[in-house]
Scaffold this active site. Sequence first.
Site, mmCIF file in Angstrom:
data_model
loop_
_atom_site.group_PDB
_atom_site.id
_atom_site.type_symbol
_atom_site.label_atom_id
_atom_site.label_comp_id
_atom_site.label_asym_id
_atom_site.label_seq_id
_atom_site.Cartn_x
_atom_site.Cartn_y
_atom_site.Cartn_z
ATOM 1 N N HIS A 227 0.818 -1.222 0.000
ATOM 2 C CA HIS A 227 0.000 0.000 0.000
ATOM 3 C C HIS A 227 0.847 1.265 0.000
ATOM 4 O O HIS A 227 0.417 2.307 0.505
ATOM 5 C CB HIS A 227 -0.959 0.018 1.216
ATOM 6 N N GLU B 176 -4.179 -3.987 -18.722
ATOM 7 C CA GLU B 176 -4.998 -4.469 -17.596
ATOM 8 C C GLU B 176 -5.926 -3.360 -17.090
ATOM 9 O O GLU B 176 -7.076 -3.604 -16.766
ATOM 10 C CB GLU B 176 -4.099 -5.023 -16.471
ATOM 11 N N ASP C 251 3.387 -5.686 -10.575
ATOM 12 C CA ASP C 251 3.277 -7.098 -10.968
ATOM 13 C C ASP C 251 3.968 -7.373 -12.300
ATOM 14 O O ASP C 251 4.745 -8.321 -12.433
ATOM 15 C CB ASP C 251 1.806 -7.507 -11.074
HETATM 16 P P1 ADP Z 1 -4.380 -13.001 -10.149
HETATM 17 O O1 ADP Z 1 -4.285 -12.463 -8.767
HETATM 18 O O2 ADP Z 1 -3.967 -14.424 -10.214
HETATM 19 O O3 ADP Z 1 -3.684 -12.142 -11.148
HETATM 20 P P2 ADP Z 1 -6.683 -12.090 -11.601
HETATM 21 O O4 ADP Z 1 -8.133 -12.198 -11.328
HETATM 22 O O5 ADP Z 1 -6.071 -10.760 -11.736
HETATM 23 O O6 ADP Z 1 -5.931 -12.974 -10.504
HETATM 24 O O7 ADP Z 1 -6.379 -12.853 -12.972
HETATM 25 C C1 ADP Z 1 -6.783 -14.171 -13.163
HETATM 26 C C2 ADP Z 1 -7.319 -14.382 -14.581
HETATM 27 O O8 ADP Z 1 -6.205 -14.423 -15.516
HETATM 28 C C3 ADP Z 1 -8.026 -15.694 -14.744
HETATM 29 O O9 ADP Z 1 -9.387 -15.606 -14.362
HETATM 30 C C4 ADP Z 1 -7.851 -15.949 -16.227
HETATM 31 O O10 ADP Z 1 -8.802 -15.214 -16.980
HETATM 32 C C5 ADP Z 1 -6.475 -15.367 -16.522
HETATM 33 N N1 ADP Z 1 -5.453 -16.448 -16.404
HETATM 34 C C6 ADP Z 1 -4.386 -16.459 -15.593
HETATM 35 N N2 ADP Z 1 -3.675 -17.602 -15.723
HETATM 36 C C7 ADP Z 1 -4.333 -18.341 -16.632
HETATM 37 C C8 ADP Z 1 -4.135 -19.638 -17.206
HETATM 38 N N3 ADP Z 1 -3.107 -20.417 -16.842
HETATM 39 N N4 ADP Z 1 -5.003 -20.071 -18.151
HETATM 40 C C9 ADP Z 1 -6.048 -19.295 -18.524
HETATM 41 N N5 ADP Z 1 -6.295 -18.085 -18.013
HETATM 42 C C10 ADP Z 1 -5.472 -17.601 -17.077
HETATM 43 MG MG MG Z 2 -4.102 -10.054 -11.459
#
Ligand code: ADP
Ligand code: MG
Length: 387
Positions: free
Chosen positions: A34, A159, A171
Site C-alpha cells: 500500500h 490491464e 506485478d
Molecule cells: P491473479 O491475482 O492471479 O492475477 P486475476 O483475477 O487478476 O488474478 O487474474 C486471473 C485471470 O487471468 C483468470 O481468471 C484468467 O482469466 C487469466 N489467467 C491467468 N492464468 C491463466 C491460465 N493459466 N489459463 C487461462 N487463463 C489464465
Molecule cells: Mg491479477
Amino acid sequence: MMIYEEIKKLFLEEFQQEPMLVRSSGRVNLIGEHVDYNGGFVLPAAIDKSAYVAIAPAESQIGKWISMDLKKKTEVDFGVFKPLADHRWANYILGVVEQFAKRGLSVKPFHCVMSGDVPIGSGLSSSAALESAIAFGINEMNNLGLDRTALAQLVQQAENEFIGVKCGIMDMFASLRGKENHVLRLDCETLDYQYFPLSLGDCKIVLFDTGVKHNLVDSEYNVRRSQCEEGLAFFRKKFDNAVQNLSQVPLAWLQASRSQLNPVVYNRCQYVIEENQRILSACEDLQAGRLEDFGIKMTATHEGLRHLYEVSCQELDFLVDELWHESAVLGSRMMGGGFGGCTINIIKMEAIDGLFAKLSTRYEQKMGKKLKMYSVVTANGTEIING
Ligand code: ADP
Ligand code: MG
C-alpha cells in the site's frame, strides 16, 4: 512432461508449425504494501510459478487461441478489439494486442496456446504473468524493439483499460524484470529500480492461502486512497508544498501534528511513512545478509497493516498470529491489497511441513476452510525457452 513441452506438443498438433515459447513469472512482494500509490517503494521478486505461451504467426486475419488449463479455444479477428464475454482469459491477450495497436505498432495475427502454474486469483499475479508473456512474445515476433520497462507499462495499461483493473505497475514489472536470488526495489513513480540479493540460506519463501476474498477490497481501497490524499494535502499546506507524496513526510512532522489530524488519517499516514522507512532499512538488511532482521520487518509490516492501515482480516491475522512466535519463522505478513489472499512467510526449510500440518488443522477448525500452501523460489524475468 514440462508445461512448455505440453503446450508445444498441442501447438504442433493444432497448427503444424514450430511456435516460439515464452515463459513469464508470477510474483511475490516481500515488503512495501500500500505504498505504491503513496510514492514509495515496493520489493517484489519473480517466482518459479509461471505462465507459458506458444505463439506463431497465423496465415490470415483470424488467430486461434487455446487455453490448455481451461480447455477452451476461441477464434479472434485481429481487426476487431471487442472483449469476449465467454472467454475472459482471452481478453488478457486481446488487451495486450490492442495496446500495441494503440501505439501504432503493427502486430501480425497469431495463433497461440497458453498454460501456467501460477495459482489463479490468489494474489501471485497470474494475470500479469500471462500478459507479460504475450507482450514479450509479440514484441519479439514482430521485431518491435520495446524494452522491458516499456512492455511493463504497456501491460499495465492493457490491464487498466481492457480488463478494467486499476492495478499498479509492480506485478508486470517484476514478471518482466525479475532476477533469480534477488528482489527488485522499484520506485513506482519514477520506475527507477535496483536489485538486492536475497540469500535465503536454509529458509524458503512460503505462502499460505486463506482461500477467502472479502468483497471489501475495492471499496476500502478507495477509502484508503482518499485518506492518504487528505493526509498529504494537510502536510503540503502546513509545510508549504515541501513534499510531493506521503512517503516523503518525515515521521517527526507527523508526530508533531497529532492534535491537528483526524485520528484515523493519522494512523494511515503513520503506516505509510513507517513502511517506506522500513523498506529502505530492509534492503540494508539484505545487503548485509541479516535475514532475521529482514523477517522481523515483514512481521512489523503486518502489524501496521492490521492496526494502523486496517486492511487485514481475521483469517490473515490468524495465520500470522499462529506463526510469528515460532523460532523457525523469520517473518510473516499478509501480502497484497488485503481482506484475504495469502500471507507471505520466510521459514526454515526443515520446519515447513510440520508447521503446515499443524497450521492447516487449526485453520480448518477455527475458520472452517481448507488452507493451501505454495512454496516458491525466486526466478528470472520473462524469457524465451528453447524447447
Ligand atoms: P491473479 O491475482 O492471479 O492475477 P486475476 O483475477 O487478476 O488474478 O487474474 C486471473 C485471470 O487471468 C483468470 O481468471 C484468467 O482469466 C487469466 N489467467 C491467468 N492464468 C491463466 C491460465 N493459466 N489459463 C487461462 N487463463 C489464465
Ligand atoms: Mg491479477
